[in-house]
Each structure stands twice: as structure tokens, then as C-alpha cells.
Design an enzyme around this catalytic site. Structure first.
Site, mmCIF file in Angstrom:
data_model
loop_
_atom_site.group_PDB
_atom_site.id
_atom_site.type_symbol
_atom_site.label_atom_id
_atom_site.label_comp_id
_atom_site.label_asym_id
_atom_site.label_seq_id
_atom_site.Cartn_x
_atom_site.Cartn_y
_atom_site.Cartn_z
ATOM 1 N N TYR A 176 5.592 -74.815 38.840
ATOM 2 C CA TYR A 176 6.574 -75.391 39.759
ATOM 3 C C TYR A 176 6.445 -74.759 41.144
ATOM 4 C CZ TYR A 176 11.083 -76.669 41.796
ATOM 5 O OH TYR A 176 12.058 -77.137 42.621
ATOM 6 N N SER A 211 11.255 -75.876 48.203
ATOM 7 C CA SER A 211 12.166 -75.057 47.397
ATOM 8 C C SER A 211 11.963 -73.606 47.779
ATOM 9 C CB SER A 211 11.869 -75.249 45.904
ATOM 10 O OG SER A 211 12.543 -74.293 45.112
#
Length: 246
Positions: free
Chosen positions: A155, A142
Site C-alpha cells: 500500500y 496518503s
């Protein structure tokens, strides 16, 4: 059909980016092995691919946090198609929260899925890839693995870890015939945000929604197809895909 005859495992294939990747790979002729926990969604996708795409689809219900499930995924693929050429380690969860809200169970879940899921995938496919002196491991990280924003601490930590694993693997495997690619998507229209429970984060996203441009899952799928259809001597190490801002 650039991937005709290739056998590709796709984790997190029941929706979003994983589903789009599976569709695009099958359109290129790949036999895709669909892995996720939601078997009914996988079955619907497999029927669509078997009816309409250039490749074939096999469903294997899989929990990437379980090493045995990933080993079974590989075995089912080999029993059906005889080999595994690629794995797309796509399964992931994004449970954004502010650290002060102490969502320890969610932190653990992200570590289990986002990091251990990738490790289990690598564990399951690498021995055979080394034996056949060919293969491709694609890890979906990501842009949160490149930069951290409020509420993304854990995250982002998991996605930084995925990038580190990808970089280390690429160096280790550079002379083995096994290629490694890290894909880092920006904001994508998907189910990921539906699982956020932190009210402060939800309010923050609500405020930004009108000004935030998002990618579509197909945009990421095309980047995967680009990476895995290069000549054997070309290793696309990293692809970062961001939306153009309004």
C-alpha cells in the site's frame, strides 16, 4: 462560490473522502462529475447535490483501472459541460497485509487502482488541459506515502508512487498553466479498512483502535477546496493532513 462554472471530475466519489470532496466542491459552485463503480450510490449523491448544493452533478459509472472508462468520463463531462477544469484522482484501496501472507491478488489490485487509476486519469485530462493552458490535477496519496508501517509495504509503495507522479508532473507542467497538488491524508474514518482480510492486521488495528484518533472525510475535502481555490498563479504542491493525537 469560488468555483462557480468550474467542471471537476471526482473519482471514488461513491463514499468517504470522494463523496465529501464532491459535496464541498459543489457547495463552492462547481459542476461535479461523479465517478465510481457503485452507480446507485453515485445517483443518490447526485440527487442530493442537484437539490441542495450550488453546483450540478453528473453521474458516470467508471472503473478507474480501465483506460477506456476514464476516457469516457472525460468525454461525458465535455459533452455535458463543454470542458474539464480539474480532476480529483481519489479512488483507492487499502488492502493491508503482511508480506509473508502472500496476498498477491490484493497487491495487484492496489497497483491497478492506486497507481494505474491515477495514470489513467492524467492520460484522460491532460491533452485538453494543455490545449486550454489551464487545469488542476489533484492526486490523493496518503501519509503512508511518506512512511511505512508493518503491513503497509505494498500500500505504501503505491502511495509513494502517487507522490512521485505528482512531483514529476508538477515539474513538467510548471510553465503550462496546469497545476498539480498532492494531498496526503492521515487516518480517516472511512470504508477503507472494511476491505482488509488479513486477520493479523485486523487484530493489530483492534488493539490500536482505542488510542487512534482519526480524521473525518470533511477534513480532507476542506484541504482540497483550499488547494483548488487559490489564485491562478499559486500552485499548492502538497498538503499533508494528520490527526492530532490524544
Amino acid at each position: 462560490m469560488k468555483l462557480e462554472g468550474k467542471v471537476v471530475l471526482v473519482t471514488g466519489a461513491s463514499s468517504g473522502i470522494g463523496e465529501a470532496i464532491a459535496r464541498h466542491l459543489a457547495d463552492e459552485g462547481a459542476n461535479v462529475v461523479l465517478a465510481a463503480r457503485r452507480e446507485e450510490k453515485l445517483t443518490d449523491l447526485a440527487q442530493s447535490l442537484n437539490d441542495q448544493s450550488n453546483g450540478k452533478a453528473l453521474v458516470v459509472k467508471t472503473d478507474v483501472t480501465k483506460k477506456e472508462d476514464m476516457e469516457n468520463l472525460v468525454q461525458q463531462a465535455k459533452d455535458t459541460y463543454g470542458k474539464v477544469d480539474m480532476i480529483i484522482n481519489n479512488a483507492g484501496v487499502m488492502l493491508l497485509s503482511f508480506m509473508k501472507n502472500d496476498e498477491v491478488d490484493q497487491w495487484t489490485q492496489m497497483v491497478d487502482v492506486n497507481i494505474n487509476g491515477v495514470l489513467h486519469g492524467v492520460h484522460a485530462v491532460l491533452p485538453d488541459m494543455l490545449k486550454q493552458e489551464s487545469g488542476h490535477i489533484v492526486n490523493v496519496s496518503s501519509v503512508a506515502g511518506h512512511e511505512v508501517f508493518p503491513s503497509s509495504s505494498v500500500y505504501s509503495a503505491t502511495k509513494y508512487a502517487v507522490r512521485a507522479l505528482s512531483m514529476g508532473l508538477e515539474k513538467e507542467l510548471s510553465k503550462t498553466g496546469v497545476r498539480v497538488t498532492n494531498i496526503s491524508p492521515g487516518a480517516v474514518e472511512s470504508e477503507l479498512t472494511n476491505h482488509i482480510t488479513d486477520d493479523e492486521v485486523l487484530e493489530m488495528f483492534k488493539d490500536r483502535a482505542s488510542s487512534m484518533k482519526k480524521l473525518q472525510a470533511e477534513d480532507i475535502a476542506r484541504s482540497v477546496v483550499y488547494a483548488v481555490t487559490q489564485p491562478d498563479y499559486v500552485n499548492v504542491n502538497e498538503v499533508v493532513v494528520r490527526p492530532m493525537q490524544k
